[in-house]
Design a protein around this motif. Structure first.
Motif, PDB file in Angstrom:
ATOM      1  N   THR A  73       0.856  -1.175   0.000  1.00  0.00           N
ATOM      2  CA  THR A  73       0.000   0.000   0.000  1.00  0.00           C
ATOM      3  C   THR A  73       0.894   1.228   0.000  1.00  0.00           C
ATOM      4  N   VAL A  75       2.014   4.860   0.765  1.00  0.00           N
ATOM      5  CA  VAL A  75       1.746   5.869   1.795  1.00  0.00           C
ATOM      6  C   VAL A  75       2.790   6.971   1.674  1.00  0.00           C
ATOM      7  N   LYS A  76       2.488   8.107   2.262  1.00  0.00           N
ATOM      8  CA  LYS A  76       3.444   9.214   2.302  1.00  0.00           C
ATOM      9  C   LYS A  76       3.730   9.496   3.769  1.00  0.00           C
ATOM     10  N   ASP A  81       7.466   9.071  -0.355  1.00  0.00           N
ATOM     11  CA  ASP A  81       6.584   7.999  -0.820  1.00  0.00           C
ATOM     12  C   ASP A  81       7.179   6.654  -0.430  1.00  0.00           C
TER      13      ASP A  81
END
Length: 103
Positions: A73, A75-76, A81
């Motif tokens: 998945t 995400v930041k 990133d």
């Protein structure tokens, strides 16, 4: 901010793909595929087995790994990133030192 994944999850930073082909052709950003190689940034403590015992992960922070194209998945975290995935999504660890010794 510090982030610690739970159970058998790991946080992976994608490594940039090559910008040139073997023949020297430069690949534009729009034609590049997402790299399937990354570096483990953080790893959870491990999963529990049927007896309730903690089973440690085979990967650790700093390992270079290969994973599936659609794994994890996105995400930041702190403007970076990253991917969060289960250890089972990882296909293997790249051991650069061993490969250089054989060559």
């Amino acid at each position: 901010m510090k982030f610690r994944p739970l159970h058998d999850r790991v946080v992976v930073r994608r490594l940039d793909a090559e910008e040139k082909t073997a023949g020297g052709i430069i690949i534009p950003d729009t034609a590049k595929e997402k790299p399937m190689e990354g570096e483990i940034v953080a790893a959870g403590p491990g999963a529990r087995n049927e007896q309730g015992q903690l089973v440690a992960l085979d990967v650790k922070a700093g390992d270079r790994v290969l994973f599936g194209k659609w794994s994890g998945t996105e995400v930041k975290i702190d403007g970076e990133d990253l991917l969060i995935m289960k250890e089972s999504d990882i296909m293997g660890i790249i051991e650069t030192g061993a490969a250089k010794k054989k060559a």
